[in-house]
Design a protein around this motif. Structure first.
Motif, mmCIF file in Angstrom:
data_model
loop_
_atom_site.group_PDB
_atom_site.id
_atom_site.type_symbol
_atom_site.label_atom_id
_atom_site.label_comp_id
_atom_site.label_asym_id
_atom_site.label_seq_id
_atom_site.Cartn_x
_atom_site.Cartn_y
_atom_site.Cartn_z
ATOM 1 N N HIS A 52 1.919 11.144 -1.231
ATOM 2 C CA HIS A 52 0.829 11.234 -0.262
ATOM 3 C C HIS A 52 1.052 10.253 0.890
ATOM 4 O O HIS A 52 0.844 10.591 2.064
ATOM 5 C CB HIS A 52 -0.493 10.945 -0.962
ATOM 6 C CG HIS A 52 -1.682 10.932 -0.038
ATOM 7 N ND1 HIS A 52 -2.165 12.061 0.577
ATOM 8 C CD2 HIS A 52 -2.478 9.891 0.383
ATOM 9 C CE1 HIS A 52 -3.212 11.744 1.331
ATOM 10 N NE2 HIS A 52 -3.412 10.439 1.238
ATOM 11 N N ASN A 53 1.489 9.049 0.545
ATOM 12 C CA ASN A 53 1.742 8.047 1.580
ATOM 13 C C ASN A 53 2.912 8.439 2.473
ATOM 14 O O ASN A 53 2.924 8.095 3.662
ATOM 15 C CB ASN A 53 2.008 6.689 0.935
ATOM 16 C CG ASN A 53 0.761 6.093 0.316
ATOM 17 O OD1 ASN A 53 -0.361 6.467 0.665
ATOM 18 N ND2 ASN A 53 0.940 5.175 -0.614
ATOM 19 N N HIS A 64 0.711 7.357 -5.487
ATOM 20 C CA HIS A 64 0.316 7.717 -4.127
ATOM 21 C C HIS A 64 1.525 7.794 -3.182
ATOM 22 O O HIS A 64 1.344 7.912 -1.973
ATOM 23 C CB HIS A 64 -0.674 6.695 -3.563
ATOM 24 C CG HIS A 64 -1.968 6.625 -4.304
ATOM 25 N ND1 HIS A 64 -2.113 5.891 -5.457
ATOM 26 C CD2 HIS A 64 -3.171 7.197 -4.058
ATOM 27 C CE1 HIS A 64 -3.351 6.012 -5.892
ATOM 28 N NE2 HIS A 64 -4.021 6.787 -5.076
ATOM 29 N N ARG A 65 2.722 7.720 -3.709
ATOM 30 C CA ARG A 65 3.900 7.612 -2.847
ATOM 31 C C ARG A 65 4.149 8.883 -2.040
ATOM 32 O O ARG A 65 4.468 8.813 -0.853
ATOM 33 C CB ARG A 65 5.125 7.240 -3.678
ATOM 34 C CG ARG A 65 5.002 5.844 -4.298
ATOM 35 C CD ARG A 65 6.137 5.525 -5.238
ATOM 36 N NE ARG A 65 5.939 4.204 -5.841
ATOM 37 C CZ ARG A 65 6.729 3.676 -6.764
ATOM 38 N NH1 ARG A 65 7.782 4.368 -7.199
ATOM 39 N NH2 ARG A 65 6.476 2.472 -7.264
ATOM 40 N N PHE A 95 -1.773 2.092 7.768
ATOM 41 C CA PHE A 95 -1.982 2.148 6.324
ATOM 42 C C PHE A 95 -3.019 1.108 5.896
ATOM 43 O O PHE A 95 -3.881 1.370 5.052
ATOM 44 C CB PHE A 95 -0.651 1.882 5.593
ATOM 45 C CG PHE A 95 0.158 3.111 5.342
ATOM 46 C CD1 PHE A 95 -0.143 3.953 4.291
ATOM 47 C CD2 PHE A 95 1.222 3.424 6.151
ATOM 48 C CE1 PHE A 95 0.605 5.093 4.051
ATOM 49 C CE2 PHE A 95 1.976 4.554 5.932
ATOM 50 C CZ PHE A 95 1.678 5.397 4.880
ATOM 51 N N ALA A 122 -6.500 2.050 4.112
ATOM 52 C CA ALA A 122 -6.802 1.565 2.763
ATOM 53 C C ALA A 122 -8.057 0.708 2.769
ATOM 54 O O ALA A 122 -8.873 0.765 1.834
ATOM 55 C CB ALA A 122 -5.621 0.768 2.226
ATOM 56 N N LEU A 178 0.823 -1.207 0.000
ATOM 57 C CA LEU A 178 0.000 0.000 0.000
ATOM 58 C C LEU A 178 0.854 1.252 0.000
ATOM 59 O O LEU A 178 0.475 2.272 -0.591
ATOM 60 C CB LEU A 178 -0.924 -0.014 1.221
ATOM 61 C CG LEU A 178 -1.967 -1.132 1.253
ATOM 62 C CD1 LEU A 178 -2.668 -1.179 2.605
ATOM 63 C CD2 LEU A 178 -2.983 -0.940 0.133
ATOM 64 N N PHE A 179 1.998 1.195 0.680
ATOM 65 C CA PHE A 179 2.859 2.382 0.756
ATOM 66 C C PHE A 179 3.453 2.731 -0.608
ATOM 67 O O PHE A 179 3.569 3.906 -0.953
ATOM 68 C CB PHE A 179 3.978 2.137 1.772
ATOM 69 C CG PHE A 179 4.880 3.318 1.963
ATOM 70 C CD1 PHE A 179 4.508 4.371 2.787
ATOM 71 C CD2 PHE A 179 6.110 3.389 1.318
ATOM 72 C CE1 PHE A 179 5.345 5.460 2.966
ATOM 73 C CE2 PHE A 179 6.946 4.477 1.492
ATOM 74 C CZ PHE A 179 6.568 5.520 2.321
ATOM 75 N N LEU A 230 1.456 10.648 5.011
ATOM 76 C CA LEU A 230 0.694 9.852 5.964
ATOM 77 C C LEU A 230 1.613 9.074 6.898
ATOM 78 O O LEU A 230 1.301 8.874 8.079
ATOM 79 C CB LEU A 230 -0.230 8.883 5.228
ATOM 80 C CG LEU A 230 -1.387 9.495 4.435
ATOM 81 C CD1 LEU A 230 -2.182 8.400 3.733
ATOM 82 C CD2 LEU A 230 -2.305 10.308 5.349
ATOM 83 N N PHE A 231 2.769 8.637 6.378
ATOM 84 C CA PHE A 231 3.723 7.890 7.206
ATOM 85 C C PHE A 231 4.246 8.753 8.349
ATOM 86 O O PHE A 231 4.286 8.322 9.500
ATOM 87 C CB PHE A 231 4.878 7.400 6.330
ATOM 88 C CG PHE A 231 5.972 6.726 7.101
ATOM 89 C CD1 PHE A 231 5.848 5.404 7.484
ATOM 90 C CD2 PHE A 231 7.126 7.421 7.434
ATOM 91 C CE1 PHE A 231 6.859 4.780 8.202
ATOM 92 C CE2 PHE A 231 8.139 6.807 8.148
ATOM 93 C CZ PHE A 231 8.012 5.485 8.531
ATOM 94 N N GLN A 243 2.282 2.222 -3.605
ATOM 95 C CA GLN A 243 1.328 2.287 -4.707
ATOM 96 C C GLN A 243 1.734 3.376 -5.692
ATOM 97 O O GLN A 243 2.003 4.516 -5.282
ATOM 98 C CB GLN A 243 -0.079 2.586 -4.181
ATOM 99 C CG GLN A 243 -0.719 1.463 -3.403
ATOM 100 C CD GLN A 243 -2.120 1.852 -2.971
ATOM 101 O OE1 GLN A 243 -3.088 1.579 -3.662
ATOM 102 N NE2 GLN A 243 -2.229 2.495 -1.833
#
Length: 370
Positions: A106-107, A103-104, A297, A301, A97-98, A110-111, A100
């Motif tokens: 954005h992830n 979306h990196r 995550f 998701a 998911l990280f 979020l991380f 993707q």
């Protein structure tokens, strides 16, 4: 008429061997490989970071060896822990998911957000109890400060030297490089904080320990569930390290160095025990908390993706991804949840599972459910 006697039990065959469960003590090869690799990497880093042991303090060699062993133990247990089916699935899905595509960035945001909330701010503890959160924060920051000071000094990566131009000032030597741009007077407030950083860390830890012990002594729920090896022993070790460390300063400032050798030996033993306990005790959850970011995550998701519906009441009750992963993991754990009517027990929501259990109990007793 009397009821017929029950059938006799078959005679016991004493010749049959009694099967006694044997604990599996086989070492994990992958864990050994990763543990030895990280321990070797740290040893090499100590060698070059201390300028081939030129800046290494031989009096701290015991701390260094204990730290290397602790790193080996932490990595070994972490690798073994990641091989468990549920943990392995969370770990695999978290990285998928990280990374993707699209979306990196954005992830990544979020991380850091999840890392701040769950590891630094520890908001999930504050929601449960502010007093408990304060205790965790005091112990957490006390340990972080102590680690940031102790490990670089132990490895020979960090030391302090007098400024040639002004002997009353000190400068930091990091990895053999003199940081001339950062000097501080030894008798200034900044100098006091730097030289007594470990004492500040000890005071923070002692404050957190006092709050935790108070809760464990008074809270009946904690008294009923706590264990000595998992709940009390970590506090005893942390208390011993903090107190003996502060006693070193007290011996220098107030006792003219009396009992210093005995205090030094006692402090070293407490630190060794704490480091050896680190991979196998409750403090290991600190490293597990890092992987918990991947679970965040996973949940995020799942909440934004397709949802699984109950095969009985058609209610959405979990993410489709989680349902599929459960069906994959449970057989690896020896749990067969196949169902003749709905395909798999996981296709039913928790409410319907409870209802079906009750209906089956009534059917087994020959009674009708009203």
């Amino acid at each position: 008429m009397l009821n017929p006697s029950p059938p006799a039990l078959p005679p016991r065959r004493d010749t049959e061997p009694v099967r006694v469960p044997v604990m599996d003590v086989t070492l994990d090869r992958r864990g050994l490989l990763y543990g030895l690799t990280f321990a070797t990497m740290l040893t090499i880093a100590v060698y070059f970071g201390s300028q081939r042991f030129h800046g290494f303090d031989g009096a701290l060699a015991g701390y260094c060896f204990a730290t290397i062993f602790a790193l080996f133990g932490v990595v070994y247990r972490y690798v073994v822990w990641l091989q468990r089916p549920p943990t392995r699935m969370y770990w695999k899905r978290g990285w998928q998911l990280f990374w993707q595509p699209g979306h990196r960035l954005h992830n990544m945001g979020l991380f850091f957000k999840a890392g701040w909330e769950k590891m630094i701010e520890q908001r999930f503890i504050r929601r449960r109890s502010r007093k408990r959160w304060l205790a965790h924060q005091l112990i957490f920051w006390g340990c972080i400060i102590a680690i940031l000071i102790t490990f670089p000094l132990t490895f020979g990566w960090l030391r302090f030297e007098s400024d040639f131009t002004k002997p009353s000032d000190y400068m930091i030597v990091l990895m053999g490089q003199r940081l001339d741009f950062f000097t501080f007077p030894a008798r200034s407030a900044l100098g006091w904080l730097i030289m007594h950083g470990l004492n500040v860390a000890a005071v923070l830890c002692l404050g957190g320990i006092a709050l935790v012990l108070g809760r464990r002594i008074k809270d009946e729920a904690e008294l009923a569930t706590q264990r000595f090896d998992n709940d009390i022993l970590p506090l005893i070790l942390l208390f011993a390290v903090s107190v003996t460390g502060m006693m070193l300063t007290a011996s220098n400032l107030f006792l003219d160095g009396k009992f210093y050798y005995w205090i030094t030996t006692t402090h070293a033993v407490t630190v060794y025990l704490w480091l050896l306990y680190l991979p196998f005790g409750k403090f290991f959850h600190i490293f597990q908390r890092i992987a918990n970011v991947g679970v965040w995550f996973y949940k995020a998701a799942g909440a934004n993706g397709p949802q699984a519906k109950c095969a009985r009441c058609d209610t959405e009750y979990m993410s489709q991804m989680q349902q599929d992963d459960l069906k994959t993991i449970l057989p690896d754990l020896g749990l067969d949840y196949t169902h003749s009517q709905v395909g798999n027990w996981q296709n039913l929501c928790p409410s319907c599972r409870r209802k079906l259990l009750t209906l089956n109990q009534f059917r087994a007793t020959g009674k009708e459910f009203m």
